[in-house]
Structure formats: C-alpha cells, structure tokens
Design a protein around this motif. Structure first.
Motif, short mmCIF file in Angstrom:
data_model
loop_
_atom_site.label_atom_id
_atom_site.label_comp_id
_atom_site.label_asym_id
_atom_site.label_seq_id
_atom_site.Cartn_x
_atom_site.Cartn_y
_atom_site.Cartn_z
N PRO A 265 0.80 -1.22 0.00
CA PRO A 265 0.00 0.00 0.00
C PRO A 265 0.84 1.28 0.00
O PRO A 265 1.94 1.31 0.53
N CYS A 266 0.28 2.32 -0.61
CA CYS A 266 0.88 3.65 -0.59
C CYS A 266 1.02 4.11 0.86
O CYS A 266 0.09 3.96 1.65
N LEU A 267 2.16 4.66 1.19
CA LEU A 267 2.40 5.09 2.57
C LEU A 267 1.52 6.29 2.95
O LEU A 267 1.34 6.57 4.11
N ARG A 268 0.99 6.96 1.95
CA ARG A 268 0.17 8.14 2.26
C ARG A 268 -1.31 7.78 2.32
O ARG A 268 -2.01 8.20 3.22
N CYS A 269 -1.79 6.99 1.34
CA CYS A 269 -3.25 6.80 1.25
C CYS A 269 -3.70 5.34 1.33
O CYS A 269 -4.89 5.07 1.41
N GLY A 270 -2.77 4.40 1.27
CA GLY A 270 -3.15 3.00 1.40
C GLY A 270 -3.52 2.29 0.11
O GLY A 270 -3.68 1.08 0.09
N LEU B 280 4.10 3.91 -9.00
CA LEU B 280 3.25 5.07 -8.71
C LEU B 280 2.04 4.65 -7.90
O LEU B 280 1.64 3.48 -7.90
N CYS B 281 1.47 5.63 -7.23
CA CYS B 281 0.19 5.43 -6.53
C CYS B 281 -0.89 6.04 -7.39
O CYS B 281 -0.91 7.25 -7.60
N PRO B 282 -1.81 5.20 -7.93
CA PRO B 282 -2.83 5.74 -8.83
C PRO B 282 -3.76 6.76 -8.16
O PRO B 282 -4.37 7.57 -8.85
N SER B 283 -3.88 6.73 -6.84
CA SER B 283 -4.74 7.72 -6.16
C SER B 283 -4.02 9.04 -5.96
O SER B 283 -4.57 10.11 -6.22
N CYS B 284 -2.78 8.97 -5.50
CA CYS B 284 -2.02 10.21 -5.24
C CYS B 284 -1.50 10.82 -6.53
O CYS B 284 -1.13 11.99 -6.56
N GLN B 285 -1.41 10.01 -7.60
CA GLN B 285 -0.84 10.48 -8.87
C GLN B 285 -1.80 10.19 -10.03
O GLN B 285 -1.54 9.33 -10.86
ZN LIG Z 1 -1.37 7.21 -2.43
#
Ligand SMILES: [Zn+2]
Length: 263
Positions: free
Chosen positions: A226-231, A250-255
């Motif tokens: 999981p993304c460290l920021r949003c999971g 990449l994180c598809p939610s943060c990016q």
């Molecule tokens: Zn994220």
C-alpha cells in the motif's frame, strides 16, 4: 543508472587526489592501454549529470561514466580493493593514495574538448549553473512524451535516474505516464526534483518520506504494497523507448493520470 547525487559524491571522493601528482596510472581499456598519466597533477574533478571529469595538468581530462554498476573508490595505497581486480578499468596512484574505477566507461580527452562530451546535457541539478527555467523549457520540447521519460532524458535536465523520477512524480502528484503538456505545474515538479537532489547531495541514504524506518524511506520506488500516504496499492508500469523500458512505480490515487489541459 546512478542518480546525480551518487555521481556528485563520487566526485567528492576523487577530490582526495586534488593537488597531488600522479605517480602512476593503469588504464585497463585497450584504446588507452598505452596512456600514462604519471607526472601530471590532479587539478580537480567535476560532475556533470552522470559524467565525471577529472582534470589534469597539460590540458588533459580523464572522463568517466559510472554506467549501471560503476564506482570509484579512493583509499590508502596498498589497502585491499573492495571489488575484484578484473572489474577495475582505471587505477590512479599518488604517493599516499590510490583511486580505482570499477566497471566504468573511460576516455581521455583534451580539457578544452570537454564540451563535446557534456555539452548536450541539460542544466545540472547539482551544478553551480542550475537553471530551472531552462530545464522546464527543455522538458517542453517534446510535449507528447511522457513526463517520466522526459525527466530521465539528461538532455533536458541532468541528474535524475529511476529513483528520483519515481519519487519526484509522487511528491508532485503526477503520474509518470502523463504527457508533458498535461502536467499542470511543470515548474513545481522541477523544483521538487531539484530539492530532492540538493537534500541528498551529502547524504548516504535516500529518505524522501522523512521516515528512517526500513521499508518506509521512499514513497513509491520499488514499493510493494500500500501507498504510505493513502493506502492504495502502489502499482508498476513500464516507460521508455522499445527495448529500453524501465519500471516506474506510482500510486494511482495520489498520482492521477490527467488528460492534456486543452483537450
Ligand atoms: Zn497514495
């Protein structure tokens, strides 16, 4: 590829030779086998992007490139090498120390001809002449290219490899697949990349998250899970010209991948 901070740190290691006269040299490349640098003084080493220029008296420059796995060690003469001798491509000796270049590309050129080697490079993120406006302009030359490819093209700006590409895109909230002309704030992305390189110039470990715990130091590079920021699960992709693809994370939610602003 080595990142610009590694190359900069290598140049600082080679600074140990500065001001000293070479007592011997051994360049283990067929085209340079007869070149003897002994008797010349080392004037200094500068890094330009991923290139190292070690300047000697008599207007000679030893040009080296770390490629994927190369490194220069500088150590007291006579101490054991840290890599096998067959990987050594260059040995520079002074009275007290020895610099060994392992698995590097090597060339000897006239100092006044250095531009032919590095003149094509974009502004250097760690150079004294860093120019963010020029870097943005260079990135914009190919508006349809992905920003991930444009960032590692050293002709645009010099010093970003796969790690900082992934981390800068994450911090800017930009999917590396986004077309250059669709990146909402290119100057901000360039500023983030510059900040990352500056911060790590004198550091030995790379920490972009501010968290020193193992496995949590980088936002997305080589991250599984999981993304460290949003999971959201971090995902990978391939970027680059055919046959030279490199993995991006990449994180598809943060990016989010955004369409061009005009379309
Ligand atoms: Zn994220």
């Amino acid at each position: 590829m080595p990142e610009g901070d590694s190359v900069w740190q290598t140049a600082r290691r080679l600074d140990a030779l500065e001001g000293h006269v070479l007592t011997g040299s051994d360049l283990r490349i067929p085209s340079l086998a007869t070149v003897d640098l002994a008797g010349r003084q080392v004037l200094g080493t500068v890094s330009r992007g991923k290139h190292l220029l070690t300047r000697l008296t008599d207007g000679i420059t030893l040009h080296s490139h770390l490629r994927m796995e190369g490194r220069w060690d500088v150590q007291a003469a006579g101490t054991p090498w840290r890599r096998p001798a067959h990987e050594a491509r260059a040995v520079l000796r002074t009275e007290k120390s020895e610099a060994i270049g392992f698995s590097i590309l090597l060339d000897v050129v006239a100092t006044e001809a250095e531009q032919s080697l590095v003149g094509h490079l974009g502004p250097d993120l760690l150079g004294a002449d860093w120019d963010p406006v020029l870097a943005v302009r260079r990135l914009q030359r190919l508006p349809h290219l992905s920003i991930g490819e444009a960032l590692v093209d050293q002709r645009n700006l010099a010093g970003i490899g796969n790690i900082y590409r992934a981390e800068a895109c994450f911090l800017a909230g930009v999917d590396p697949n986004t077309r250059v002309d669709a990146v909402r704030n290119l100057p901000k992305l360039v500023a983030i990349a510059h900040q990352l390189l500056e911060t790590h110039r004198d550091r030995h470990s790379r920490i972009t998250t501010g968290d020193r715990r193992p496995g949590r130091r980088l936002w997305v590079y080589r991250r599984q899970g999981p993304c460290l920021r949003c999971g959201t699960p971090v995902r990978t992709g391939e970027l680059g010209p055919e046959g030279q693809e490199r993995t991006v994370w990449l994180c598809p939610s943060c990016q989010p991948d955004l369409p061009p602003a005009s379309s």
